[in-house]
Design an enzyme around this catalytic site. Structure first.
Site, PDB file in Angstrom:
ATOM      1  N   PHE A 143      38.467  28.572  18.541  1.00 23.48           N
ATOM      2  CA  PHE A 143      38.575  30.028  18.518  1.00 23.48           C
ATOM      3  C   PHE A 143      37.519  30.570  17.561  1.00 23.48           C
ATOM      4  O   PHE A 143      37.523  30.236  16.376  1.00 23.48           O
ATOM      5  CB  PHE A 143      39.961  30.502  18.080  1.00 23.48           C
ATOM      6  CG  PHE A 143      40.077  32.002  18.167  1.00 23.48           C
ATOM      7  CD1 PHE A 143      40.399  32.621  19.374  1.00 23.48           C
ATOM      8  CD2 PHE A 143      39.817  32.800  17.067  1.00 23.48           C
ATOM      9  CE1 PHE A 143      40.468  34.003  19.475  1.00 23.48           C
ATOM     10  CE2 PHE A 143      39.875  34.188  17.163  1.00 23.48           C
ATOM     11  CZ  PHE A 143      40.210  34.798  18.367  1.00 23.48           C
ATOM     12  N   ASP A 228      32.620  27.033  11.467  1.00 22.13           N
ATOM     13  CA  ASP A 228      33.359  28.299  11.440  1.00 22.13           C
ATOM     14  C   ASP A 228      34.516  28.108  10.463  1.00 22.13           C
ATOM     15  O   ASP A 228      35.533  27.502  10.792  1.00 22.13           O
ATOM     16  CB  ASP A 228      33.858  28.638  12.847  1.00 22.13           C
ATOM     17  CG  ASP A 228      34.718  29.900  12.871  1.00 22.13           C
ATOM     18  OD1 ASP A 228      35.095  30.401  11.791  1.00 22.13           O
ATOM     19  OD2 ASP A 228      35.024  30.369  13.985  1.00 22.13           O
ATOM     20  N   LYS A 257      38.306  36.154   7.029  1.00 19.05           N
ATOM     21  CA  LYS A 257      39.715  36.326   6.667  1.00 19.05           C
ATOM     22  C   LYS A 257      40.029  36.483   5.167  1.00 19.05           C
ATOM     23  O   LYS A 257      40.247  37.577   4.697  1.00 19.05           O
ATOM     24  CB  LYS A 257      40.546  35.197   7.272  1.00 19.05           C
ATOM     25  CG  LYS A 257      40.619  35.309   8.806  1.00 19.05           C
ATOM     26  CD  LYS A 257      41.779  34.565   9.411  1.00 19.05           C
ATOM     27  CE  LYS A 257      42.027  35.012  10.834  1.00 19.05           C
ATOM     28  NZ  LYS A 257      41.183  34.377  11.852  1.00 19.05           N
TER      29      LYS A 257
HETATM   30  C1  LIG Z   1      40.321  34.775  12.959  1.00 17.79           C
HETATM   31  C2  LIG Z   1      39.194  33.907  13.328  1.00 17.79           C
HETATM   32  C3  LIG Z   1      37.998  34.433  13.853  1.00 17.79           C
HETATM   33  C4  LIG Z   1      37.842  35.899  14.171  1.00 17.79           C
HETATM   34  O1  LIG Z   1      37.914  36.711  13.038  1.00 17.79           O
HETATM   35  P1  LIG Z   1      38.035  38.305  13.201  1.00 17.79           P
HETATM   36  O2  LIG Z   1      37.932  38.804  11.788  1.00 17.79           O
HETATM   37  O3  LIG Z   1      39.354  38.593  13.849  1.00 17.79           O
HETATM   38  O4  LIG Z   1      36.901  38.734  14.048  1.00 17.79           O
HETATM   39  C5  LIG Z   1      36.947  33.569  14.090  1.00 17.79           C
HETATM   40  N1  LIG Z   1      37.062  32.250  13.839  1.00 17.79           N
HETATM   41  C6  LIG Z   1      38.185  31.715  13.342  1.00 17.79           C
HETATM   42  C7  LIG Z   1      38.230  30.238  13.054  1.00 17.79           C
HETATM   43  C8  LIG Z   1      39.292  32.505  13.087  1.00 17.79           C
HETATM   44  O5  LIG Z   1      40.417  31.965  12.625  1.00 17.79           O
END
Ligand SMILES: *Cc1c(COP(=O)(O)O)cnc(C)c1O
Length: 406
Positions: A143, A228, A257
């Site tokens: 994700f 990520d 986050k």
């Molecule tokens: C939450 C998340 C995203 C997206 O972040 P947003 O601030 O909602 O755009 C991308 N990568 C990972 C691993 C995430 O947990």
């Protein structure tokens, strides 16, 4: 404390929201008005214990005092200036984040996780352009966010439904399988992008040797390794960056986050040679690294340092492990625990949504992801007493759910 917004009941807030807001969120029928530490309160004054504060953004819990103080101070001094000027908060936060990688690097700031990954995708392509490289490999159940680039990187068909075509150049590899990945690489592949621990995909910890294998493949084929760390970064797993649990150096790390203790902020750290491709005109974010968000980020880093919270994140995870292992012994619905610091996945043998609902009735907030995984991303300064209180509720809910099913 201002009370100006706290005049409506939960029912009135919900009715207004349903009338005027888009319906793209599955929301609980609760309107929250206040938070402190690991608790939130609804409009009727009911208190909830929050094991998922701010969807993982509340790494220090709700309204952490130093973040609140920093934001209050900065918001009365300088709210926003564009990146055509220098500001001290952004420079200082950049230094703090780069120092903590152990390999230095340079920082670009934006406002969210998906934007951080968009920047990483562009940076990887900028690095590869002169060699005709543009393809990026990502993994099943990953994700990476909801904007079209990050969404194209997200290898889950359910998120692509109805919004195609996806951005060309993404190649999806089966998670954990280096041989399959090797076959998907060609001369046009510029990068491999992966969450060091998959979050939304179910709190999946990579098999031994997998991340090291990725590093070796990237070196062999002139590709960048992008982590990520939007969910795993900022101390979540007991290290500043989750990749520090493994003996390797990535090329780009994305963050968001928890980066500013609950204030919107995203960013990436890239090795200097890689970051050098972000020349004037290649990329930008108007609000990225604004003084208010940057001050919140500094306050978050300083709180984690001063309160020794990396160590505490580890302890939090280990206490959950002990308590949840007890639950596993009493309840066959729990089949596996996947825990790294305060990133906790509880694999269930059944759908998790009803469990989340029953916990909510008991005023415990937890998350379910990937259908059958309870995901807890508690504040890393959570006390043992609150861990025990929440785990007791979770145990009772799970045991009752199993009994009901029989
Ligand atoms: C939450 C998340 C995203 C997206 O972040 P947003 O601030 O909602 O755009 C991308 N990568 C990972 C691993 C995430 O947990």
């Amino acid at each position: 404390m201002t009370e100006t917004l706290e005049t409506l009941s939960s029912a009135e807030i919900i009715a207004k929201a349903k009338a005027h807001l888009t319906g793209n969120y599955t929301r609980f029928p609760v309107a929250l008005v206040r938070g402190e530490g690991s608790h939130v309160w609804d409009a009727e004054g009911n208190r909830y214990l929050d094991f998922f504060p701010g969807w993982g953004c509340g790494i220090l819990g709700h309204c952490p005092p130093r973040v609140v103080e920093a934001v209050r101070d900065q918001v009365g001094t300088l709210i926003h200036v564009p990146n055509s000027w220098y500001t001290e908060p952004q420079a200082v936060l950049g230094e703090l984040l780069a120092e903590r990688t152990g390999w230095g690097g340079q920082v670009f700031f934006c406002n969210s996780g998906t934007e951080a990954n968009e920047a990483a995708i562009k940076l990887a392509r900028l690095n590869g352009a002169a060699r005709g490289k543009y393809k990026i490999v990502t993994f099943t159940d990953s994700f990476h966010g909801r904007t079209m680039g990050s969404l194209s990187a997200t290898a889950q068909p359910k998120y692509h439904a109805g919004v195609g075509p996806m951005l060309p150049g993404f190649v999806y590899a089966p998670y954990g399988d280096l041989d399959a990945l090797t076959k998907l690489i060609d001369a046009e592949t510029c990068a491999v992008m992966i969450e060091p621990i998959q979050g939304e995909g179910g709190v999946n910890i990579p098999p031994p040797g997998f991340l090291e294998g990725l590093r070796a493949l990237c070196d062999a084929h002139g590709m960048l390794l992008i982590f990520d760390e939007v969910q795993t970064g900022m101390g979540r797993t007991g290290k500043w960056y989750a990749h520090q649990h493994w003996n390797l150096v990535p090329d780009i790390v994305t963050l968001a986050k928890a980066l500013a203790g609950g204030i919107a902020l995203g960013g990436l750290v890239a090795r200097n040679e890689v970051a050098a491709y972000l020349k004037p005109g290649t990329h930008a974010a108007t609000f990225g690294g604004n003084p208010v968000a940057a001050r919140a980020g500094i306050a978050t880093v300083e709180t984690i340092d001063d309160e020794n919270l990396l160590e505490r994140a580890h302890q939090v995870g280990e206490r959950f492990r002990v308590r949840l292992t007890e639950v596993m012994a009493k309840c066959s619905l729990v089949t596996e625990l996947r825990i790294m610091g305060a990133m906790i996945g509880v694999q269930l043998a059944v759908e998790g949504a009803p469990i989340v609902g029953k916990c909510l009735e008991r005023r415990l907030l937890v998350n379910c992801t990937h259908g059958t995984v309870l995901r807890l991303l508690p504040a890393i300064n959570l006390t043992d007493d609150l861990i025990d209180e929440g785990c007791d509720i979770l145990a009772e809910v799970l045991i009752a759910h199993e009994a009901d099913a029989k």
